[in-house]
Design a protein around this motif. Structure first.
Motif, PDB file in Angstrom:
ATOM      1  N   VAL A 135       1.160  -1.379   0.088  1.00 16.24           N
ATOM      2  CA  VAL A 135      -0.230  -0.154  -0.139  1.00 16.24           C
ATOM      3  C   VAL A 135       0.619   1.411  -0.425  1.00 16.24           C
ATOM      4  CG1 VAL A 135      -0.043   0.310   2.646  1.00 16.24           C
ATOM      5  CG2 VAL A 135      -2.605   0.916   0.768  1.00 16.24           C
ATOM      6  N   GLU A 136       1.941   1.147   0.516  1.00  7.77           N
ATOM      7  CA  GLU A 136       3.305   2.737   0.616  1.00  7.77           C
ATOM      8  C   GLU A 136       3.266   3.349  -1.375  1.00  7.77           C
ATOM      9  OE1 GLU A 136       3.227  -0.587   2.524  1.00  7.77           O
ATOM     10  OE2 GLU A 136       3.800   0.129   4.277  1.00  7.77           O
ATOM     11  N   GLY A 137       3.290   1.431  -1.748  1.00  5.04           N
ATOM     12  CA  GLY A 137       3.610   2.031  -3.155  1.00  5.04           C
ATOM     13  C   GLY A 137       2.381   3.048  -4.048  1.00  5.04           C
ATOM     14  N   LEU A 138       1.293   3.050  -3.167  1.00  5.11           N
ATOM     15  CA  LEU A 138       0.645   3.309  -4.252  1.00  5.11           C
ATOM     16  C   LEU A 138       0.603   5.076  -4.537  1.00  5.11           C
ATOM     17  CD1 LEU A 138      -2.722   1.561  -3.591  1.00  5.11           C
ATOM     18  CD2 LEU A 138      -1.160   0.901  -5.137  1.00  5.11           C
ATOM     19  N   ALA A 139       0.297   6.060  -3.796  1.00  5.02           N
ATOM     20  CA  ALA A 139       0.584   6.993  -3.924  1.00  5.02           C
ATOM     21  C   ALA A 139       1.984   7.887  -4.142  1.00  5.02           C
ATOM     22  CB  ALA A 139       0.540   7.874  -1.869  1.00  5.02           C
ATOM     23  N   GLN A 140       1.959   8.871  -5.118  1.00  7.48           N
ATOM     24  CA  GLN A 140       3.002   9.120  -5.654  1.00  7.48           C
ATOM     25  C   GLN A 140       3.302  10.543  -5.722  1.00  7.48           C
ATOM     26  OE1 GLN A 140       5.046   7.311  -8.098  1.00  7.48           O
ATOM     27  NE2 GLN A 140       4.317   5.209  -7.626  1.00  7.48           N
ATOM     28  N   ASN A 141       5.105  11.052  -5.035  1.00  4.00           N
ATOM     29  CA  ASN A 141       5.135  11.671  -4.959  1.00  4.00           C
ATOM     30  C   ASN A 141       4.159  12.678  -3.834  1.00  4.00           C
ATOM     31  OD1 ASN A 141       6.961  11.672  -7.521  1.00  4.00           O
ATOM     32  ND2 ASN A 141       5.343  12.558  -8.456  1.00  4.00           N
ATOM     33  N   GLY A 142       3.897  11.832  -3.094  1.00  2.42           N
ATOM     34  CA  GLY A 142       2.807  12.120  -1.825  1.00  2.42           C
ATOM     35  C   GLY A 142       1.983  12.459  -1.531  1.00  2.42           C
ATOM     36  N   GLN A 143       1.389  12.309  -3.272  1.00  4.45           N
ATOM     37  CA  GLN A 143      -0.214  12.710  -3.732  1.00  4.45           C
ATOM     38  C   GLN A 143      -1.149  10.803  -3.356  1.00  4.45           C
ATOM     39  OE1 GLN A 143      -2.068  16.001  -4.473  1.00  4.45           O
ATOM     40  NE2 GLN A 143      -0.373  16.101  -3.372  1.00  4.45           N
ATOM     41  N   LEU A 144      -2.280  11.047  -3.115  1.00  5.78           N
ATOM     42  CA  LEU A 144      -2.516   9.983  -2.619  1.00  5.78           C
ATOM     43  C   LEU A 144      -3.251   9.211  -4.494  1.00  5.78           C
ATOM     44  CD1 LEU A 144      -5.303  10.083  -0.362  1.00  5.78           C
ATOM     45  CD2 LEU A 144      -3.429   9.477   0.122  1.00  5.78           C
ATOM     46  N   ASN A 145      -3.073   7.804  -4.734  1.00 10.71           N
ATOM     47  CA  ASN A 145      -3.733   8.385  -6.726  1.00 10.71           C
ATOM     48  C   ASN A 145      -5.357   8.029  -6.256  1.00 10.71           C
ATOM     49  OD1 ASN A 145      -4.879   5.898  -5.398  1.00 10.71           O
ATOM     50  ND2 ASN A 145      -3.196   4.246  -6.721  1.00 10.71           N
ATOM     51  N   PRO A 146      -5.775   8.061  -7.550  1.00  9.03           N
ATOM     52  CA  PRO A 146      -7.460   8.360  -7.724  1.00  9.03           C
ATOM     53  C   PRO A 146      -8.230   7.143  -7.346  1.00  9.03           C
ATOM     54  CG  PRO A 146      -5.882   8.304  -9.819  1.00  9.03           C
ATOM     55  CD  PRO A 146      -5.322   7.697  -9.039  1.00  9.03           C
ATOM     56  N   LEU A 147      -7.542   6.008  -6.794  1.00 13.39           N
ATOM     57  CA  LEU A 147      -8.345   5.016  -6.073  1.00 13.39           C
ATOM     58  C   LEU A 147      -8.789   5.420  -4.693  1.00 13.39           C
ATOM     59  CD1 LEU A 147      -9.620   2.333  -5.994  1.00 13.39           C
ATOM     60  CD2 LEU A 147      -7.695   1.476  -5.634  1.00 13.39           C
ATOM     61  N   GLN A 148      -6.953   5.469  -4.188  1.00 16.06           N
ATOM     62  CA  GLN A 148      -7.067   6.107  -2.727  1.00 16.06           C
ATOM     63  C   GLN A 148      -8.201   7.633  -2.588  1.00 16.06           C
ATOM     64  OE1 GLN A 148      -2.779   6.166  -2.675  1.00 16.06           O
ATOM     65  NE2 GLN A 148      -2.486   5.030  -1.173  1.00 16.06           N
ATOM     66  N   LYS A 149      -8.214   8.448  -3.488  1.00 16.30           N
ATOM     67  CA  LYS A 149      -8.672   9.684  -3.423  1.00 16.30           C
ATOM     68  C   LYS A 149     -10.003   9.316  -3.124  1.00 16.30           C
ATOM     69  CE  LYS A 149      -5.237  13.057  -5.437  1.00 16.30           C
ATOM     70  NZ  LYS A 149      -5.134  13.649  -6.765  1.00 16.30           N
ATOM     71  N   ASN A 150     -10.636   8.462  -4.084  1.00 16.29           N
ATOM     72  CA  ASN A 150     -11.732   8.374  -3.896  1.00 16.29           C
ATOM     73  C   ASN A 150     -12.488   6.597  -2.875  1.00 16.29           C
ATOM     74  OD1 ASN A 150     -12.764   9.308  -6.737  1.00 16.29           O
ATOM     75  ND2 ASN A 150     -12.148   7.380  -8.118  1.00 16.29           N
ATOM     76  N   PHE A 151     -11.675   6.553  -2.296  1.00 21.41           N
ATOM     77  CA  PHE A 151     -12.105   5.800  -0.932  1.00 21.41           C
ATOM     78  C   PHE A 151     -12.276   6.568  -0.158  1.00 21.41           C
ATOM     79  CE2 PHE A 151     -11.488   1.500  -0.393  1.00 21.41           C
ATOM     80  CZ  PHE A 151     -11.372   1.198  -1.592  1.00 21.41           C
ATOM     81  N   VAL A 152     -12.065   7.548   0.066  1.00 16.03           N
ATOM     82  CA  VAL A 152     -11.387   9.036   1.211  1.00 16.03           C
ATOM     83  C   VAL A 152     -13.490  10.033   0.506  1.00 16.03           C
ATOM     84  CG1 VAL A 152     -10.716  11.440   1.299  1.00 16.03           C
ATOM     85  CG2 VAL A 152      -8.805   9.764   1.511  1.00 16.03           C
ATOM     86  N   GLN A 153     -13.227   9.952  -0.752  1.00 14.16           N
ATOM     87  CA  GLN A 153     -14.221  11.213  -0.933  1.00 14.16           C
ATOM     88  C   GLN A 153     -15.668   9.550  -0.642  1.00 14.16           C
ATOM     89  OE1 GLN A 153     -15.201  12.531  -5.041  1.00 14.16           O
ATOM     90  NE2 GLN A 153     -13.442  13.973  -4.217  1.00 14.16           N
ATOM     91  N   CYS A 154     -15.948   9.247  -0.947  1.00 16.44           N
ATOM     92  CA  CYS A 154     -17.135   8.052  -0.547  1.00 16.44           C
ATOM     93  C   CYS A 154     -17.055   7.265   0.814  1.00 16.44           C
ATOM     94  CB  CYS A 154     -16.512   7.469  -1.794  1.00 16.44           C
ATOM     95  SG  CYS A 154     -17.234   7.157  -3.748  1.00 16.44           S
ATOM     96  N   HIS A 155     -15.635   7.905   1.279  1.00 17.73           N
ATOM     97  CA  HIS A 155     -16.171   7.189   2.742  1.00 17.73           C
ATOM     98  C   HIS A 155     -16.198   5.250   2.699  1.00 17.73           C
ATOM     99  CE1 HIS A 155     -17.479  11.236   4.593  1.00 17.73           C
ATOM    100  NE2 HIS A 155     -18.103  11.169   4.047  1.00 17.73           N
ATOM    101  N   GLY A 156     -14.655   5.394   1.843  1.00 18.12           N
ATOM    102  CA  GLY A 156     -15.039   3.950   1.819  1.00 18.12           C
ATOM    103  C   GLY A 156     -14.138   2.865   2.775  1.00 18.12           C
ATOM    104  N   LEU A 157     -14.216   3.871   4.101  1.00 15.49           N
ATOM    105  CA  LEU A 157     -13.525   3.711   4.996  1.00 15.49           C
ATOM    106  C   LEU A 157     -13.885   3.355   6.015  1.00 15.49           C
ATOM    107  CD1 LEU A 157     -10.004   4.638   5.742  1.00 15.49           C
ATOM    108  CD2 LEU A 157     -11.962   5.247   4.007  1.00 15.49           C
ATOM    109  N   GLN A 158     -13.690   3.129   7.072  1.00 11.16           N
ATOM    110  CA  GLN A 158     -13.950   3.846   8.600  1.00 11.16           C
ATOM    111  C   GLN A 158     -12.827   3.885   9.448  1.00 11.16           C
ATOM    112  OE1 GLN A 158     -18.427   3.379   9.731  1.00 11.16           O
ATOM    113  NE2 GLN A 158     -18.207   3.511  12.109  1.00 11.16           N
TER     114      GLN A 158
END
Lengths: 159, 289
Positions: free
Chosen positions: A77-100
């Protein structure tokens, strides 16, 4: 006790370490390599929290030994973000409350990353089927499915 | 939960693996995908002294087509079997069975040979092999022998493979003519072990009479159960409701399922009857198309 030299590329970086035969890959990632993003839940292949990508396949890292990845390439999972920026999938998890609580999230992200590489237009049922390999005890998966569906839609627009 | 200590070997050739097996005798254990073995080791239900890892034996990772036969290497991942066009085209029952195994993440790693030698009585691949009348190649340093599915499974988690032997290839005959098949199982959750599973493959003649049928049940005995009496009864017949009822009654008589935490023996008997009917019906419809 038998000890082996292991050289493995994880998220583009090479790790050269000595490991005992019986060291699980999940423990190797967390304790030897310090990559604690990979979570350890059940340790018998049920919960999916420890899922990582080994040679382009999402697999349970608690069901492999560290010695088995000698000479191979991995992504955590550490390899997903690039240059300190979450990748699109990670951003969508944040936006859609894909985690608690977020405990299962790293495994789900890795399974999804591998799955979307191999299936560009999965339907909701395909996504649910892929997620059946993961236990989330907080959200009932609703936000997770939405986050993945949104990623699929975004990708279609980008194509 | 962590496994006990063991020695680890990673042979690069089949010969090297067989020699290591020979040398380690009863202390050695083969690891392929490890999706059943590693959980057992993590819980210390199994504590082998030595693991021989066959994941580098790329010669054993293949799907080949020959006249009348599909050959699959023991190390072929379940996911590759699931997505293979060649398998879907010629031995479709296997393509239908594999998605029931665990989850995509475990099928990415689990192998076809591993599932066979693990020989869980509810497992999908053993059931499919038995239904299609397949056989396996078992190698040792001395010889390679061929064993039919009927003789391969001995009892719970036990097969004909000796401690110094390695299952190398799976051979599945391609049935000729108008063939239909079906695989069904009932489990408590998707991906769990089946309570009862049923598989059927049959062929029909021009008049839609059954010329060959193999109905097999999983989860009702210690090994996949070929329901021979039912298969004999079906021979030469068209599939009717009364024939299906007769098959269900035979199934109920020949099986002796056990009760456990998940299901009573009676419930398993009920499932076995329903699933037998369902697989037969579906296979018959597919064959008639």
């Amino acid at each position: 006790m038998t000890v082996h030299e292991v050289e493995v590329k994880i998220n583009g970086k090479t790790y050269k370490e000595e490991v005992e035969s019986r060291m699980l890959l999940s423990d190797f990632l967390r304790e030897t390599c310090g990559l604690t993003g990979t979570h350890v839940g059940c340790e018998h292949g049920v919960c999916g929290a420890c899922t990582v990508i080994v040679n382009d396949s999402a697999v349970r890292s608690c069901l492999m030994f560290a010695v088995q990845v000698d000479g191979q390439e991995m992504q955590t999972v550490e390899g997903l973000a690039q240059n300190g920026q979450l990748n699109p999938l990670q951003k969508n998890f944040v936006q859609c409350h894909g985690l608690q609580c977020g405990f299962c999230t790293p495994g789900i992200l890795m399974s999804t990353t591998d799955y979307l590489k191999k299936h560009s237009t999965p339907c909701k049922k395909d996504i649910q089927d892929m997620l059946s390999g993961h236990l989330c005890r907080c959200t009932g998966y609703d936000g997770i499915v939405k986050a993945i569906e949104k990623t699929v839609e975004d990708q279609k627009i980008n194509i | 939960m962590k496994p006990a200590q063991f020695d680890y070997y990673c042979p690069k050739t089949v010969d090297e693996a067989l020699t290591l097996l020979e040398e380690s005798g009863f202390d050695g254990k083969i690891i392929a995908g490890g999706q059943s073995l590693v959980p057992i080791m993590n819980m210390r239900l199994s504590t082998p002294d030595c693991l021989i890892d066959i994941n580098r034996l790329q010669d054993l990772d293949f799907i080949d087509y020959e006249e009348g036969l599909v050959k699959i290497g023991t190390l072929t991942r379940q996911n590759r079997v699931e997505t293979s066009d060649l398998i879907r085209q010629h031995i479709g029952l296997l393509s239908e069975a594999v998605p029931f195994i665990g989850h995509v993440q475990t099928r990415n790693r689990g192998t076809i040979g591993g599932s066979l030698v693990h020989a869980d009585p509810t497992a999908e691949i053993p059931l499919a092999l038995m239904t299609m009348g397949g056989s396996v190649h078992i190698a040792s340093t001395d010889e390679v022998r061929t064993v039919n599915a009927e003789d391969f499974f001995v009892t719970y988690l036990t097969t004909d493979v000796m401690p110094t032997e390695l299952l190398t290839e799976i051979h599945i005959p391609i049935w000729e003519g108008r063939v239909g098949y079906s695989f069904q199982e009932i489990s408590r959750r998707h991906g769990d072990f089946a309570l009862v599973a049923s598989a059927c493959q049959l062929s029909v003649d021009d008049q839609n009479r059954i010329s060959n049928a193999r109905l097999v049940l999983g989860g009702v005995e210690s090994v996949p159960l070929l329901v021979t009496e039912a298969n004999e009864l079906l021979q030469g017949e068209r599939l009717t409701d009364s024939l299906l009822d007769k098959v269900a009654s035979i199934v109920s008589k020949v099986i002796e399922p056990e009760s456990d935490l998940h299901a009573s023996a009676d419930y398993r008997r009920h499932l076995a009857q329903s699933l037998s009917k369902r697989t037969l019906q579906e296979a018959y419809v597919k064959a008639g198309r």
